[in-house]
Design a protein around this motif. Sequence first.
Motif, short mmCIF file in Angstrom:
data_model
loop_
_atom_site.label_atom_id
_atom_site.label_comp_id
_atom_site.label_asym_id
_atom_site.label_seq_id
_atom_site.Cartn_x
_atom_site.Cartn_y
_atom_site.Cartn_z
N VAL A 86 0.75 -1.22 -0.09
CA VAL A 86 0.12 -0.03 -0.04
C VAL A 86 1.02 1.33 0.14
O VAL A 86 0.81 2.35 -0.94
CB VAL A 86 -0.98 -0.09 1.35
CG1 VAL A 86 -1.74 1.33 1.28
CG2 VAL A 86 -1.89 -1.20 1.21
N SER A 124 -9.76 -7.30 -2.30
CA SER A 124 -9.39 -6.77 -1.13
C SER A 124 -10.44 -5.98 -0.60
O SER A 124 -11.05 -5.52 -0.92
CB SER A 124 -8.27 -6.20 -1.32
OG SER A 124 -7.74 -5.48 0.00
N ASN A 198 5.83 -4.46 6.13
CA ASN A 198 5.15 -3.72 6.24
C ASN A 198 3.74 -4.30 7.10
O ASN A 198 3.11 -3.46 8.21
CB ASN A 198 4.39 -3.01 5.13
CG ASN A 198 5.37 -2.56 4.45
OD1 ASN A 198 6.03 -1.33 4.73
ND2 ASN A 198 5.63 -2.91 2.93
N LEU A 200 1.45 -6.59 9.77
CA LEU A 200 1.86 -7.04 11.28
C LEU A 200 2.44 -8.21 11.49
O LEU A 200 3.49 -8.48 11.99
CB LEU A 200 0.52 -6.57 11.95
CG LEU A 200 0.71 -7.02 13.46
CD1 LEU A 200 1.51 -6.02 13.89
CD2 LEU A 200 -0.99 -6.90 13.89
N TYR A 233 -8.27 -11.12 11.03
CA TYR A 233 -7.32 -11.91 10.40
C TYR A 233 -7.78 -13.37 10.08
O TYR A 233 -8.54 -13.91 11.02
CB TYR A 233 -6.14 -12.03 11.53
CG TYR A 233 -5.56 -10.69 11.81
CD1 TYR A 233 -4.76 -10.18 11.01
CD2 TYR A 233 -6.13 -9.97 12.93
CE1 TYR A 233 -4.12 -8.88 11.22
CE2 TYR A 233 -5.51 -8.57 13.38
CZ TYR A 233 -4.66 -8.07 12.42
OH TYR A 233 -3.91 -6.89 12.44
N ASP A 295 -4.45 4.24 8.31
CA ASP A 295 -5.14 3.23 9.17
C ASP A 295 -6.38 3.49 9.59
O ASP A 295 -6.72 4.49 10.12
CB ASP A 295 -4.32 2.71 10.25
CG ASP A 295 -3.23 1.83 9.93
OD1 ASP A 295 -3.18 1.22 8.77
OD2 ASP A 295 -2.19 1.73 10.86
N PHE A 299 -12.18 -2.90 11.21
CA PHE A 299 -13.08 -3.38 10.19
C PHE A 299 -12.92 -4.92 10.23
O PHE A 299 -11.92 -5.41 10.50
CB PHE A 299 -12.96 -2.68 8.78
CG PHE A 299 -11.51 -3.02 8.11
CD1 PHE A 299 -11.41 -4.27 7.46
CD2 PHE A 299 -10.74 -2.06 8.32
CE1 PHE A 299 -10.11 -4.36 6.84
CE2 PHE A 299 -9.34 -2.12 7.78
CZ PHE A 299 -9.21 -3.50 6.97
#
Length: 334
Positions: A86, A124, A198, A200, A233, A295, A299
Amino acid sequence: MNVLVTGGAGYIGSHTVVELLNAGHNAIIVDDLSNAKADVIDRIETITGKRPVFYKLDCKDKDGLRKVFSENQVDAIIHFAAFKAVGESVKKPLQYYRNNLDSAMAMLEVMEEFGCKKFVFSSSATVYGPNNPHPYKEEMKAIESSSPYGWTKVMIERILTDYCTAHPDFCAILLRYFNPIGAHESGLLGDDPNGIPNNLMPYIGRVAAGQLEKLTIFGDDYPTPDGTCQRDYLHVVDLAVGHLKALEYAENHEGVEAINLGTGNGISVLELVHAFETANDMKLPYVIGPRRDGDLPAFWADAGKAKTLLGWEATHTVEDMCRSSWNFAKNAGK
Ligand code: NAD
Ligand code: WQD
């Protein structure tokens, strides 16, 4: 089915190829290795006992794609090939629009020449943009994004929708992924980005492996229960299985269908960090830093449509995701 998987040497693509081969399908990988390593093909063979056909090829190369279609019977495409960072897309928008749009367009044009009519697309959750309330539902109208990367997904969704209107016998499934993490249980496949991660979970993996000193959590003053951002996730193997379900659906349907692939649950950054510590019996050094630009606080998916239409739902737990991520990260790069 004989399935052409673009970007099949990448993180999600390689896991999907494993599931395809295990289910008795044939996989043909097209990947230019711009963000993957060639030994992924060997690793897929080690896991499945089958070697996928592999072309090191840029998807924008229509003559190259024609050769692939001439040499193989292709029943369906899963199109993963894209640039996906991104932040980088904000700095290099032309590269992102060129690579992501042209590779999808070239594929569609060559598919048309060869009469192939089934297309599963890596979209996405970013297409829900900053203005929709969560959980995100497929019928939401404000389809937009806040980065050039995200706009490439919005635009390709549009292109596929228009193409299906013009060709009613074509089927395009727009799979809107939430936040895939985790790795194959073998420890042979996982998310191993070049440079400093980038995202997590790969960042956590490098900290756990001692390759990075500590994790910086980007903000703890969000309007969420513990102040850190919440995301949906999901385990990459669940995501891979979702592609098989989408292919089965596409085999018997026409038209365009957007489908969320997520668990339907929001997990905060701090919850994920603590789940990683518990699952792997370790302490993870972290500090709280400032918010990261762009950020969203929280969501997650409404995962109902995937269940109704595809018979798919995520089965792996957060613990599975954390354990498999570490099982891969501790050996990555060796
Ligand atoms: P990845 O970078 O690991 O995989 C993409 C693969 O495509 C790489 O192997 C790369 O070498 C290849 N590639 C890129 N451009 C190409 C081109 N022009 N021709 C041939 N190969 C090319 O990324 P990933 O995480 O596996 O993501 C796969 C897809 O899923 C991407 O389209 C991405 O935008 C989408 N997606 C990813 C996430 C995520 O969090 N990982 C979330 C939503 C959507
Ligand atoms: C998750 C959370 C960060 C790194 C991105 C794309 C999205 C999709 C998935 C492709 C956020 C926090 C992160 C760190 C942190 N990709 N974080 N410290 O931003 O939800 O989604 O990947 O389509 O389009 O935008 O994922 O993994 O970067 O971040 O605190 O070092 O972890 O603030 O809350 P994100 P991520």
